[in-house]
Motif scaffolding. Structure first.
Motif, PDB file in Angstrom:
ATOM      1  N   THR A 381      15.237  16.149   7.077  1.00 38.56           N
ATOM      2  CA  THR A 381      14.171  15.403   6.417  1.00 38.56           C
ATOM      3  C   THR A 381      13.429  14.523   7.420  1.00 38.56           C
ATOM      4  O   THR A 381      12.189  14.508   7.451  1.00 38.56           O
ATOM      5  N   LEU A 382      14.170  13.782   8.232  1.00 37.52           N
ATOM      6  CA  LEU A 382      13.530  12.921   9.225  1.00 37.52           C
ATOM      7  C   LEU A 382      12.687  13.725  10.211  1.00 37.52           C
ATOM      8  O   LEU A 382      11.628  13.271  10.655  1.00 37.52           O
ATOM      9  N   ALA A 383      13.158  14.914  10.546  1.00 41.23           N
ATOM     10  CA  ALA A 383      12.469  15.707  11.551  1.00 41.23           C
ATOM     11  C   ALA A 383      11.244  16.437  11.016  1.00 41.23           C
ATOM     12  O   ALA A 383      10.284  16.670  11.762  1.00 41.23           O
ATOM     13  N   THR A 384      11.241  16.779   9.718  1.00 37.48           N
ATOM     14  CA  THR A 384      10.199  17.693   9.233  1.00 37.48           C
ATOM     15  C   THR A 384       9.410  17.219   8.028  1.00 37.48           C
ATOM     16  O   THR A 384       8.306  17.730   7.786  1.00 37.48           O
ATOM     17  N   SER A 385       9.936  16.271   7.223  1.00 35.57           N
ATOM     18  CA  SER A 385       9.239  16.001   5.958  1.00 35.57           C
ATOM     19  C   SER A 385       9.208  14.524   5.570  1.00 35.57           C
ATOM     20  O   SER A 385       8.958  14.199   4.411  1.00 35.57           O
ATOM     21  N   ALA A 386       9.439  13.624   6.530  1.00 40.57           N
ATOM     22  CA  ALA A 386       9.381  12.185   6.258  1.00 40.57           C
ATOM     23  C   ALA A 386       8.144  11.600   6.927  1.00 40.57           C
ATOM     24  O   ALA A 386       7.688  12.080   7.962  1.00 40.57           O
ATOM     25  N   ALA A 387       7.607  10.555   6.312  1.00 38.62           N
ATOM     26  CA  ALA A 387       6.429   9.879   6.859  1.00 38.62           C
ATOM     27  C   ALA A 387       6.694   8.378   6.912  1.00 38.62           C
ATOM     28  O   ALA A 387       7.382   7.826   6.053  1.00 38.62           O
ATOM     29  N   ALA A 388       6.147   7.733   7.934  1.00 33.70           N
ATOM     30  CA  ALA A 388       6.294   6.289   8.063  1.00 33.70           C
ATOM     31  C   ALA A 388       5.377   5.574   7.090  1.00 33.70           C
ATOM     32  O   ALA A 388       4.234   6.000   6.867  1.00 33.70           O
ATOM     33  N   LEU A 389       5.861   4.489   6.479  1.00 37.72           N
ATOM     34  CA  LEU A 389       4.990   3.652   5.684  1.00 37.72           C
ATOM     35  C   LEU A 389       3.879   3.089   6.561  1.00 37.72           C
ATOM     36  O   LEU A 389       4.036   3.006   7.779  1.00 37.72           O
ATOM     37  N   PRO A 390       2.752   2.712   5.973  1.00 34.43           N
ATOM     38  CA  PRO A 390       1.625   2.244   6.792  1.00 34.43           C
ATOM     39  C   PRO A 390       2.020   1.103   7.723  1.00 34.43           C
ATOM     40  O   PRO A 390       2.573   0.093   7.289  1.00 34.43           O
ATOM     41  N   GLN A 391       1.779   1.287   9.016  1.00 33.89           N
ATOM     42  CA  GLN A 391       2.091   0.254  10.005  1.00 33.89           C
ATOM     43  C   GLN A 391       0.864  -0.647  10.157  1.00 33.89           C
ATOM     44  O   GLN A 391       0.139  -0.605  11.154  1.00 33.89           O
ATOM     45  N   VAL A 392       0.634  -1.431   9.121  1.00 35.48           N
ATOM     46  CA  VAL A 392      -0.499  -2.354   9.079  1.00 35.48           C
ATOM     47  C   VAL A 392       0.029  -3.766   8.866  1.00 35.48           C
ATOM     48  O   VAL A 392       1.134  -3.972   8.348  1.00 35.48           O
ATOM     49  N   ALA A 393      -0.772  -4.749   9.247  1.00 36.48           N
ATOM     50  CA  ALA A 393      -0.321  -6.141   9.163  1.00 36.48           C
ATOM     51  C   ALA A 393      -0.032  -6.572   7.735  1.00 36.48           C
ATOM     52  O   ALA A 393       0.787  -7.468   7.504  1.00 36.48           O
ATOM     53  N   ASP A 394      -0.684  -5.946   6.765  1.00 34.88           N
ATOM     54  CA  ASP A 394      -0.512  -6.347   5.364  1.00 34.88           C
ATOM     55  C   ASP A 394       0.569  -5.550   4.640  1.00 34.88           C
ATOM     56  O   ASP A 394       0.659  -5.598   3.414  1.00 34.88           O
ATOM     57  N   GLU A 395       1.416  -4.828   5.386  1.00 39.52           N
ATOM     58  CA  GLU A 395       2.398  -3.973   4.742  1.00 39.52           C
ATOM     59  C   GLU A 395       3.362  -4.758   3.853  1.00 39.52           C
ATOM     60  O   GLU A 395       3.706  -4.315   2.753  1.00 39.52           O
ATOM     61  N   SER A 396       3.806  -5.915   4.297  1.00 44.20           N
ATOM     62  CA  SER A 396       4.752  -6.686   3.494  1.00 44.20           C
ATOM     63  C   SER A 396       4.121  -7.144   2.177  1.00 44.20           C
ATOM     64  O   SER A 396       4.777  -7.134   1.128  1.00 44.20           O
ATOM     65  N   GLN A 397       2.851  -7.552   2.228  1.00 47.36           N
ATOM     66  CA  GLN A 397       2.166  -7.930   0.993  1.00 47.36           C
ATOM     67  C   GLN A 397       2.001  -6.725   0.068  1.00 47.36           C
ATOM     68  O   GLN A 397       2.097  -6.840  -1.153  1.00 47.36           O
ATOM     69  N   PHE A 398       1.748  -5.580   0.667  1.00 48.27           N
ATOM     70  CA  PHE A 398       1.663  -4.330  -0.098  1.00 48.27           C
ATOM     71  C   PHE A 398       2.974  -4.066  -0.831  1.00 48.27           C
ATOM     72  O   PHE A 398       2.981  -3.732  -2.027  1.00 48.27           O
ATOM     73  N   GLU A 399       4.100  -4.210  -0.135  1.00 46.93           N
ATOM     74  CA  GLU A 399       5.391  -4.018  -0.793  1.00 46.93           C
ATOM     75  C   GLU A 399       5.530  -4.946  -1.995  1.00 46.93           C
ATOM     76  O   GLU A 399       6.001  -4.547  -3.066  1.00 46.93           O
ATOM     77  N   THR A 400       5.135  -6.203  -1.803  1.00 48.30           N
ATOM     78  CA  THR A 400       5.317  -7.188  -2.860  1.00 48.30           C
ATOM     79  C   THR A 400       4.408  -6.927  -4.051  1.00 48.30           C
ATOM     80  O   THR A 400       4.858  -6.889  -5.202  1.00 48.30           O
ATOM     81  N   THR A 401       3.118  -6.723  -3.783  1.00 46.64           N
ATOM     82  CA  THR A 401       2.167  -6.625  -4.894  1.00 46.64           C
ATOM     83  C   THR A 401       2.305  -5.306  -5.655  1.00 46.64           C
ATOM     84  O   THR A 401       2.389  -5.295  -6.888  1.00 46.64           O
ATOM     85  N   VAL A 402       2.335  -4.189  -4.948  1.00 43.98           N
ATOM     86  CA  VAL A 402       2.450  -2.899  -5.627  1.00 43.98           C
ATOM     87  C   VAL A 402       3.862  -2.705  -6.177  1.00 43.98           C
ATOM     88  O   VAL A 402       4.042  -2.207  -7.297  1.00 43.98           O
ATOM     89  N   GLY A 403       4.875  -3.122  -5.409  1.00 44.23           N
ATOM     90  CA  GLY A 403       6.242  -3.015  -5.918  1.00 44.23           C
ATOM     91  C   GLY A 403       6.446  -3.796  -7.191  1.00 44.23           C
ATOM     92  O   GLY A 403       7.152  -3.353  -8.111  1.00 44.23           O
ATOM     93  N   THR A 404       5.807  -4.956  -7.288  1.00 43.45           N
ATOM     94  CA  THR A 404       5.888  -5.758  -8.517  1.00 43.45           C
ATOM     95  C   THR A 404       5.130  -5.092  -9.655  1.00 43.45           C
ATOM     96  O   THR A 404       5.581  -5.120 -10.812  1.00 43.45           O
ATOM     97  N   ALA A 405       3.996  -4.473  -9.359  1.00 47.19           N
ATOM     98  CA  ALA A 405       3.251  -3.750 -10.389  1.00 47.19           C
ATOM     99  C   ALA A 405       4.089  -2.631 -10.989  1.00 47.19           C
ATOM    100  O   ALA A 405       4.115  -2.430 -12.218  1.00 47.19           O
ATOM    101  N   VAL A 406       4.800  -1.904 -10.133  1.00 44.78           N
ATOM    102  CA  VAL A 406       5.661  -0.830 -10.623  1.00 44.78           C
ATOM    103  C   VAL A 406       6.821  -1.400 -11.435  1.00 44.78           C
ATOM    104  O   VAL A 406       7.199  -0.853 -12.485  1.00 44.78           O
ATOM    105  N   LYS A 407       7.374  -2.504 -10.973  1.00 42.14           N
ATOM    106  CA  LYS A 407       8.428  -3.189 -11.737  1.00 42.14           C
ATOM    107  C   LYS A 407       7.942  -3.530 -13.140  1.00 42.14           C
ATOM    108  O   LYS A 407       8.660  -3.322 -14.135  1.00 42.14           O
TER     109      LYS A 407
END
Length: 438
Positions: A381-407
Protein backbone atom coordinates in the motif's frame (compact mmCIF):
# COMPACT_ATOMS: atom_id res chain seq x y z
CA UNK A 1 -0.06 9.59 11.75
CA UNK A 2 -0.91 6.74 13.98
CA UNK A 3 -4.61 6.30 14.44
CA UNK A 4 -4.54 4.72 17.89
CA UNK A 5 -4.34 8.24 19.17
CA UNK A 6 -7.13 9.06 21.52
CA UNK A 7 -8.94 12.17 20.42
CA UNK A 8 -9.22 15.33 18.37
CA UNK A 9 -6.26 17.58 17.77
CA UNK A 10 -8.03 20.61 19.26
CA UNK A 11 -8.76 24.09 18.05
CA UNK A 12 -5.43 25.07 16.58
CA UNK A 13 -6.04 27.97 14.22
CA UNK A 14 -5.32 30.67 16.78
CA UNK A 15 -2.54 28.66 18.36
CA UNK A 16 -0.73 28.35 15.05
CA UNK A 17 -1.10 32.04 14.37
CA UNK A 18 0.37 32.84 17.77
CA UNK A 19 3.17 30.34 17.30
CA UNK A 20 4.14 31.77 13.93
CA UNK A 21 4.27 35.32 15.28
CA UNK A 22 5.83 34.65 18.66
CA UNK A 23 8.42 32.08 17.73
CA UNK A 24 10.68 34.55 15.94
CA UNK A 25 12.82 32.14 13.96
CA UNK A 26 12.24 29.14 16.15
CA UNK A 27 12.80 30.16 19.74
CA UNK A 28 12.86 32.98 22.22
CA UNK A 29 16.65 32.77 22.23
CA UNK A 30 17.02 32.66 18.45
CA UNK A 31 18.49 29.15 18.14
CA UNK A 32 19.85 26.08 19.84
CA UNK A 33 22.91 25.62 22.02
CA UNK A 34 24.92 22.92 23.76
CA UNK A 35 24.52 24.38 27.26
CA UNK A 36 23.19 21.07 28.66
CA UNK A 37 25.22 18.38 26.89
CA UNK A 38 24.42 15.55 29.30
CA UNK A 39 20.60 15.51 29.14
CA UNK A 40 17.78 15.46 26.61
CA UNK A 41 14.02 15.69 27.01
CA UNK A 42 12.00 13.53 24.61
CA UNK A 43 8.26 13.79 24.00
CA UNK A 44 7.16 10.48 22.50
CA UNK A 45 3.72 9.95 21.02
CA UNK A 46 1.48 7.21 22.40
CA UNK A 47 2.04 4.39 19.91
CA UNK A 48 1.12 1.31 21.94
CA UNK A 49 -2.12 0.24 23.55
CA UNK A 50 -1.19 2.32 26.62
CA UNK A 51 1.37 4.83 27.82
CA UNK A 52 2.86 2.19 30.12
CA UNK A 53 3.43 -0.15 27.19
CA UNK A 54 5.25 2.66 25.36
CA UNK A 55 7.51 3.21 28.35
CA UNK A 56 8.36 -0.49 28.44
CA UNK A 57 9.24 -0.38 24.75
CA UNK A 58 11.23 2.85 24.79
CA UNK A 59 13.08 2.94 28.11
CA UNK A 60 15.48 0.08 27.35
CA UNK A 61 16.43 1.82 24.11
CA UNK A 62 16.98 5.14 25.88
CA UNK A 63 19.15 3.37 28.44
CA UNK A 64 21.14 1.91 25.55
CA UNK A 65 21.60 5.41 24.10
CA UNK A 66 22.80 6.71 27.47
CA UNK A 67 25.33 3.88 27.74
CA UNK A 68 26.67 4.69 24.27
CA UNK A 69 26.80 8.48 24.61
CA UNK A 70 26.60 9.40 28.29
CA UNK A 71 23.45 11.44 27.57
CA UNK A 72 20.43 10.77 29.77
CA UNK A 73 17.06 11.02 28.01
CA UNK A 74 14.09 12.14 30.08
CA UNK A 75 11.06 10.45 28.52
CA UNK A 76 7.49 11.68 28.51
CA UNK A 77 4.87 9.77 26.52
CA UNK A 78 2.23 12.32 25.51
CA UNK A 79 -1.34 11.23 24.65
CA UNK A 80 -2.50 12.16 21.16
CA UNK A 81 -5.31 14.21 22.66
CA UNK A 82 -2.71 16.60 24.10
CA UNK A 83 0.26 16.37 21.76
CA UNK A 84 -0.42 18.99 19.09
CA UNK A 85 -1.56 21.69 21.50
CA UNK A 86 1.45 20.98 23.75
CA UNK A 87 3.75 21.35 20.78
CA UNK A 88 2.10 24.60 19.72
CA UNK A 89 2.38 25.99 23.23
CA UNK A 90 6.07 25.07 23.23
CA UNK A 91 6.74 26.78 19.90
CA UNK A 92 4.92 29.88 21.16
CA UNK A 93 6.83 30.08 24.45
CA UNK A 94 10.16 28.74 23.24
CA UNK A 95 10.04 26.27 26.15
CA UNK A 96 9.73 22.70 25.00
CA UNK A 97 11.53 19.36 24.76
CA UNK A 98 14.73 18.82 22.84
CA UNK A 99 13.34 16.05 20.64
CA UNK A 100 9.72 15.16 19.96
CA UNK A 101 7.44 12.97 17.89
CA UNK A 102 5.03 14.62 15.50
CA UNK A 103 2.31 13.09 13.39
CA UNK A 104 3.64 13.29 9.85
CA UNK A 105 0.52 15.11 8.66
CA UNK A 106 1.49 18.05 10.90
CA UNK A 107 4.93 18.48 9.33
CA UNK A 108 4.18 21.47 7.13
CA UNK A 109 1.99 23.19 9.74
CA UNK A 110 4.67 22.96 12.43
CA UNK A 111 7.32 23.87 9.89
CA UNK A 112 5.45 27.14 9.32
CA UNK A 113 5.87 28.11 12.98
CA UNK A 114 9.64 28.26 12.56
CA UNK A 115 10.07 26.36 15.81
CA UNK A 116 11.64 23.18 14.47
CA UNK A 117 15.18 22.50 13.28
CA UNK A 118 15.30 22.35 9.45
CA UNK A 119 16.82 19.13 8.15
CA UNK A 120 19.04 20.50 5.42
CA UNK A 121 21.67 18.44 3.61
CA UNK A 122 24.24 19.15 6.33
CA UNK A 123 21.97 17.95 9.12
CA UNK A 124 20.89 14.88 7.16
CA UNK A 125 24.53 14.02 6.59
CA UNK A 126 25.03 13.90 10.37
CA UNK A 127 22.51 11.04 10.60
CA UNK A 128 23.76 9.10 7.59
CA UNK A 129 22.18 10.93 4.66
CA UNK A 130 18.73 11.60 3.28
CA UNK A 131 18.92 8.73 0.81
CA UNK A 132 18.66 6.20 3.68
CA UNK A 133 14.91 6.93 3.86
CA UNK A 134 12.17 5.72 1.53
CA UNK A 135 10.59 8.35 -0.70
CA UNK A 136 7.02 7.86 0.53
CA UNK A 137 8.05 8.70 4.10
CA UNK A 138 10.09 11.73 3.03
CA UNK A 139 7.01 13.04 1.22
CA UNK A 140 5.38 13.78 4.59
CA UNK A 141 8.17 15.74 6.26
CA UNK A 142 7.32 19.30 5.27
CA UNK A 143 6.31 21.63 2.47
CA UNK A 144 7.59 20.91 -1.02
CA UNK A 145 10.66 22.93 -1.92
CA UNK A 146 11.71 23.48 1.69
CA UNK A 147 14.12 21.58 3.92
CA UNK A 148 12.14 18.99 5.91
CA UNK A 149 11.02 19.92 9.42
CA UNK A 150 11.34 16.35 10.66
CA UNK A 151 12.79 12.90 9.97
CA UNK A 152 10.69 9.74 9.43
CA UNK A 153 10.61 7.34 12.39
CA UNK A 154 7.68 4.92 11.89
CA UNK A 155 5.74 4.35 8.66
CA UNK A 156 2.19 3.03 8.52
CA UNK A 157 -0.66 2.53 6.12
CA UNK A 158 -4.33 1.74 6.49
CA UNK A 159 -5.56 -1.78 5.87
CA UNK A 160 -8.83 -3.66 6.22
CA UNK A 161 -8.71 -6.07 9.17
CA UNK A 162 -11.40 -8.74 9.07
CA UNK A 163 -12.51 -11.44 11.51
CA UNK A 164 -12.16 -14.81 9.80
CA UNK A 165 -14.75 -16.60 11.94
CA UNK A 166 -17.41 -13.92 11.51
CA UNK A 167 -16.85 -14.02 7.76
CA UNK A 168 -17.11 -17.81 7.69
CA UNK A 169 -20.30 -17.78 9.79
CA UNK A 170 -21.82 -15.28 7.35
CA UNK A 171 -20.82 -17.34 4.32
CA UNK A 172 -18.29 -14.77 3.08
CA UNK A 173 -15.27 -16.35 1.42
CA UNK A 174 -13.00 -13.33 0.90
CA UNK A 175 -12.62 -9.74 2.09
CA UNK A 176 -14.40 -7.04 0.08
CA UNK A 177 -12.37 -5.31 -2.61
CA UNK A 178 -14.89 -2.52 -3.27
CA UNK A 179 -17.20 -0.45 -1.10
CA UNK A 180 -20.26 -1.99 -2.77
CA UNK A 181 -18.96 -5.43 -1.80
CA UNK A 182 -18.39 -4.26 1.77
CA UNK A 183 -21.96 -2.98 2.03
CA UNK A 184 -23.32 -6.23 0.58
CA UNK A 185 -21.20 -8.30 2.98
CA UNK A 186 -22.46 -6.11 5.80
CA UNK A 187 -26.03 -7.26 5.28
CA UNK A 188 -24.95 -10.89 5.70
CA UNK A 189 -22.92 -10.03 8.81
CA UNK A 190 -25.77 -8.10 10.46
CA UNK A 191 -28.07 -11.05 9.77
CA UNK A 192 -25.78 -13.09 12.04
CA UNK A 193 -26.04 -10.52 14.84
CA UNK A 194 -22.60 -8.95 14.46
CA UNK A 195 -21.49 -5.38 13.85
CA UNK A 196 -20.00 -4.73 10.43
CA UNK A 197 -17.32 -2.01 10.42
CA UNK A 198 -15.70 -0.16 13.31
CA UNK A 199 -14.99 3.57 13.17
CA UNK A 200 -13.98 6.41 15.49
CA UNK A 201 -16.67 8.91 14.57
CA UNK A 202 -15.72 11.47 17.22
CA UNK A 203 -12.00 11.40 16.43
CA UNK A 204 -11.39 14.29 14.06
CA UNK A 205 -8.04 13.00 12.83
CA UNK A 206 -9.41 9.56 12.00
CA UNK A 207 -12.23 11.29 10.13
CA UNK A 208 -9.75 13.29 8.10
CA UNK A 209 -7.70 10.25 7.16
CA UNK A 210 -10.73 8.47 5.77
CA UNK A 211 -12.45 11.34 3.97
CA UNK A 212 -9.10 12.28 2.41
CA UNK A 213 -8.94 8.80 0.88
CA UNK A 214 -12.57 8.91 -0.22
CA UNK A 215 -11.90 12.29 -1.84
CA UNK A 216 -8.97 10.84 -3.78
CA UNK A 217 -11.23 8.02 -4.95
CA UNK A 218 -13.72 10.65 -6.16
CA UNK A 219 -10.95 12.45 -8.05
CA UNK A 220 -11.00 15.39 -5.66
CA UNK A 221 -8.82 17.10 -3.09
CA UNK A 222 -9.44 19.46 -0.18
CA UNK A 223 -6.92 22.03 -1.42
CA UNK A 224 -6.24 23.64 -4.78
CA UNK A 225 -2.87 23.30 -6.47
CA UNK A 226 -1.76 26.61 -4.90
CA UNK A 227 -2.74 25.48 -1.39
CA UNK A 228 -6.12 27.19 -0.97
CA UNK A 229 -8.97 25.37 0.83
CA UNK A 230 -11.52 23.79 -1.51
CA UNK A 231 -13.86 21.87 0.76
CA UNK A 232 -17.13 22.17 -1.18
CA UNK A 233 -16.36 20.76 -4.62
CA UNK A 234 -18.71 18.07 -5.90
CA UNK A 235 -16.03 15.41 -5.35
CA UNK A 236 -15.23 16.32 -1.75
CA UNK A 237 -18.92 16.58 -0.83
CA UNK A 238 -19.59 13.17 -2.41
CA UNK A 239 -16.60 11.71 -0.58
CA UNK A 240 -17.70 12.89 2.86
CA UNK A 241 -21.26 11.78 2.21
CA UNK A 242 -20.13 8.31 1.12
CA UNK A 243 -18.12 7.87 4.32
CA UNK A 244 -20.89 9.09 6.65
CA UNK A 245 -23.45 7.06 4.68
CA UNK A 246 -21.67 3.91 5.82
CA UNK A 247 -23.55 4.66 9.03
CA UNK A 248 -26.49 6.76 7.86
CA UNK A 249 -27.65 4.71 4.87
CA UNK A 250 -25.71 1.46 4.63
CA UNK A 251 -25.83 0.57 8.37
CA UNK A 252 -22.29 -0.79 8.15
CA UNK A 253 -20.85 1.47 10.87
CA UNK A 254 -22.84 1.08 14.13
CA UNK A 255 -24.56 4.25 15.34
CA UNK A 256 -22.79 4.01 18.70
CA UNK A 257 -19.45 4.51 16.94
CA UNK A 258 -20.40 8.15 16.41
CA UNK A 259 -19.17 8.70 19.98
CA UNK A 260 -15.97 6.66 19.68
CA UNK A 261 -12.71 8.63 19.96
CA UNK A 262 -10.39 6.50 22.09
CA UNK A 263 -9.83 3.28 20.12
CA UNK A 264 -13.09 1.65 21.20
CA UNK A 265 -13.52 0.36 17.65
CA UNK A 266 -10.23 -1.53 17.97
CA UNK A 267 -11.39 -3.09 21.23
CA UNK A 268 -14.71 -4.09 19.67
CA UNK A 269 -12.86 -5.82 16.86
CA UNK A 270 -10.42 -7.52 19.23
CA UNK A 271 -13.36 -8.84 21.28
CA UNK A 272 -15.13 -10.28 18.23
CA UNK A 273 -18.01 -7.81 18.26
CA UNK A 274 -17.21 -6.26 14.89
CA UNK A 275 -16.35 -8.01 11.64
CA UNK A 276 -14.09 -5.37 10.07
CA UNK A 277 -11.82 -2.50 11.03
CA UNK A 278 -9.99 0.16 8.98
CA UNK A 279 -6.79 0.85 10.90
CA UNK A 280 -3.09 1.61 10.70
CA UNK A 281 -0.66 -1.17 11.63
CA UNK A 282 -3.06 -2.62 14.20
CA UNK A 283 -1.41 -5.97 14.91
CA UNK A 284 0.45 -5.00 18.11
CA UNK A 285 -2.65 -3.31 19.50
CA UNK A 286 -4.83 -6.35 18.76
CA UNK A 287 -2.25 -8.70 20.29
CA UNK A 288 -2.11 -6.63 23.47
CA UNK A 289 -5.89 -7.04 23.76
CA UNK A 290 -5.69 -10.81 23.47
CA UNK A 291 -6.61 -11.33 19.82
CA UNK A 292 -4.64 -14.07 18.10
CA UNK A 293 -3.06 -13.24 14.75
CA UNK A 294 -4.74 -16.36 13.37
CA UNK A 295 -8.17 -14.90 14.11
CA UNK A 296 -8.03 -12.11 11.56
CA UNK A 297 -6.88 -11.38 8.06
CA UNK A 298 -5.50 -8.22 6.49
CA UNK A 299 -6.51 -6.90 3.08
CA UNK A 300 -6.19 -3.63 1.18
CA UNK A 301 -8.74 -0.92 1.97
CA UNK A 302 -11.56 -1.11 -0.61
CA UNK A 303 -11.77 1.20 -3.61
CA UNK A 304 -14.81 2.26 -5.64
CA UNK A 305 -13.96 -0.19 -8.43
CA UNK A 306 -10.99 -2.15 -9.72
CA UNK A 307 -7.87 -2.54 -7.60
CA UNK A 308 -5.81 -0.15 -5.45
CA UNK A 309 -3.29 2.08 -7.19
CA UNK A 310 -2.73 5.74 -7.93
CA UNK A 311 -5.11 8.66 -8.53
CA UNK A 312 -8.72 7.49 -7.99
CA UNK A 313 -7.47 4.12 -6.71
CA UNK A 314 -5.68 5.59 -3.67
CA UNK A 315 -6.73 3.61 -0.59
CA UNK A 316 -4.63 5.04 2.26
CA UNK A 317 -2.95 8.18 3.41
CA UNK A 318 0.80 7.91 4.01
CA UNK A 319 0.67 7.45 7.75
CA UNK A 320 3.53 7.71 10.17
CA UNK A 321 5.45 9.36 12.96
CA UNK A 322 8.36 11.73 12.49
CA UNK A 323 11.15 12.87 14.79
CA UNK A 324 11.71 16.61 15.13
CA UNK A 325 14.18 18.75 17.08
CA UNK A 326 13.27 22.09 18.62
CA UNK A 327 15.52 24.86 17.30
CA UNK A 328 16.03 26.21 20.81
CA UNK A 329 17.27 22.90 22.26
CA UNK A 330 19.98 23.22 24.88
CA UNK A 331 21.69 20.09 23.55
CA UNK A 332 21.79 20.46 19.79
CA UNK A 333 24.61 17.97 19.27
CA UNK A 334 22.98 15.46 21.61
CA UNK A 335 19.61 15.84 19.89
CA UNK A 336 21.21 15.13 16.53
CA UNK A 337 22.95 12.06 17.96
CA UNK A 338 19.60 10.88 19.34
CA UNK A 339 17.89 11.21 15.96
CA UNK A 340 20.78 9.29 14.40
CA UNK A 341 20.40 6.57 17.06
CA UNK A 342 16.61 6.26 16.68
CA UNK A 343 16.85 6.05 12.89
CA UNK A 344 19.79 3.64 12.85
CA UNK A 345 19.18 0.32 11.13
CA UNK A 346 19.28 -1.58 14.44
CA UNK A 347 16.86 0.68 16.31
CA UNK A 348 14.51 0.88 13.35
CA UNK A 349 14.18 -2.89 13.43
CA UNK A 350 13.59 -2.96 17.19
CA UNK A 351 11.08 -0.11 17.38
CA UNK A 352 9.08 -0.92 14.27
CA UNK A 353 8.88 -4.55 15.32
CA UNK A 354 7.50 -3.49 18.69
CA UNK A 355 4.82 -1.32 17.09
CA UNK A 356 4.20 -3.55 14.03
CA UNK A 357 4.89 -0.54 11.84
CA UNK A 358 7.12 -0.34 8.77
CA UNK A 359 10.64 1.10 8.98
CA UNK A 360 11.01 4.21 6.80
CA UNK A 361 14.75 3.43 6.60
CA UNK A 362 15.46 1.37 3.49
CA UNK A 363 17.96 -1.09 4.97
CA UNK A 364 15.72 -1.89 7.94
CA UNK A 365 12.61 -2.22 5.79
CA UNK A 366 14.36 -4.83 3.66
CA UNK A 367 15.12 -6.99 6.69
CA UNK A 368 13.38 -10.41 6.48
CA UNK A 369 11.66 -9.70 9.80
CA UNK A 370 9.39 -7.26 7.97
CA UNK A 371 8.46 -9.65 5.18
CA UNK A 372 5.47 -11.05 7.05
CA UNK A 373 2.06 -11.52 5.41
CA UNK A 374 0.71 -8.70 7.58
CA UNK A 375 3.42 -6.31 6.49
CA UNK A 376 3.12 -7.32 2.84
CA UNK A 377 -0.22 -5.51 2.53
CA UNK A 378 1.05 -2.43 4.35
CA UNK A 379 4.30 -2.25 2.37
CA UNK A 380 2.48 -2.72 -0.93
CA UNK A 381 0.00 0.00 0.00
CA UNK A 382 2.74 2.46 0.93
CA UNK A 383 4.62 1.70 -2.26
CA UNK A 384 1.76 1.77 -4.76
CA UNK A 385 -1.54 3.19 -3.51
CA UNK A 386 -1.00 5.65 -0.62
CA UNK A 387 -0.92 9.43 -0.89
CA UNK A 388 0.43 12.06 1.49
CA UNK A 389 -2.02 14.47 3.07
CA UNK A 390 -1.59 18.03 1.77
CA UNK A 391 1.76 19.40 2.97
CA UNK A 392 0.45 22.93 3.44
CA UNK A 393 0.78 25.31 6.37
CA UNK A 394 -2.95 25.11 7.10
CA UNK A 395 -3.06 21.31 7.30
CA UNK A 396 -3.62 21.21 11.06
CA UNK A 397 -6.54 23.63 10.80
CA UNK A 398 -7.92 21.49 7.99
CA UNK A 399 -7.81 18.44 10.26
CA UNK A 400 -9.67 20.33 12.96
CA UNK A 401 -12.36 22.04 10.91
CA UNK A 402 -13.22 19.27 8.44
CA UNK A 403 -12.68 16.51 10.99
CA UNK A 404 -15.14 18.26 13.30
CA UNK A 405 -17.65 18.65 10.46
CA UNK A 406 -17.52 14.90 9.86
CA UNK A 407 -17.88 14.28 13.59
CA UNK A 408 -21.05 16.41 13.59
CA UNK A 409 -22.40 14.56 10.57
CA UNK A 410 -21.85 11.21 12.31
CA UNK A 411 -23.71 12.59 15.34
CA UNK A 412 -26.59 13.56 13.04
CA UNK A 413 -26.60 10.09 11.50
CA UNK A 414 -26.60 8.44 14.92
CA UNK A 415 -29.57 10.58 15.92
CA UNK A 416 -31.49 9.41 12.87
CA UNK A 417 -31.29 12.68 10.96
CA UNK A 418 -31.14 12.36 7.18
CA UNK A 419 -27.75 13.06 5.63
CA UNK A 420 -28.21 14.88 2.33
CA UNK A 421 -25.78 16.34 -0.17
CA UNK A 422 -26.96 19.77 0.92
CA UNK A 423 -26.39 19.12 4.63
CA UNK A 424 -22.88 17.79 3.94
CA UNK A 425 -22.04 20.78 1.78
CA UNK A 426 -23.30 23.17 4.46
CA UNK A 427 -21.03 21.57 7.08
CA UNK A 428 -18.04 21.71 4.76
CA UNK A 429 -18.74 25.33 3.81
CA UNK A 430 -18.78 26.24 7.49
CA UNK A 431 -15.46 24.42 7.92
CA UNK A 432 -13.93 26.27 5.00
CA UNK A 433 -15.06 29.60 6.40
CA UNK A 434 -13.17 28.82 9.62
CA UNK A 435 -9.87 28.47 7.76
CA UNK A 436 -7.38 31.37 7.83
CA UNK A 437 -8.01 34.02 5.20
CA UNK A 438 -5.52 34.08 2.32
Amino acid sequence: MRSIRAAAVGAVTMSLALAASACGGGSSTGGGSNDSPKTLTYWASNQGASIEIDKKVLQPELDKFQKQTGIKVKLEVVPWSDLLNRILAATTSGQGPDVLNIGNTWSASLQATGGLLPWDAKNFEKIGGKDRFVDSALGSTGAEGKDPSSVPLYSMAYALYYNKQIFADAGISKPPATWDELVADGKKIRAKGKQVLGAEGANVSENIHHVFVFAKQHGADFFTADGKPDFTSDGTVAAVKQYVDLMAKDKAIPQGNAEYAQNQSVSDFAKGKTAMLLWQSASSNLKSQGMSADAYGIAPVPVRSGTPGTDAQVNSMVAGINLAVFKNTHNLDGATKFVKFMTSDEEQKILNTAYTSIPPVKAAQEDPAFNTPDNAVLKETLATSAAALPQVADESQFETTVGTAVKELFADAAAGRTITTESVKAKLLKAQQQMPAK
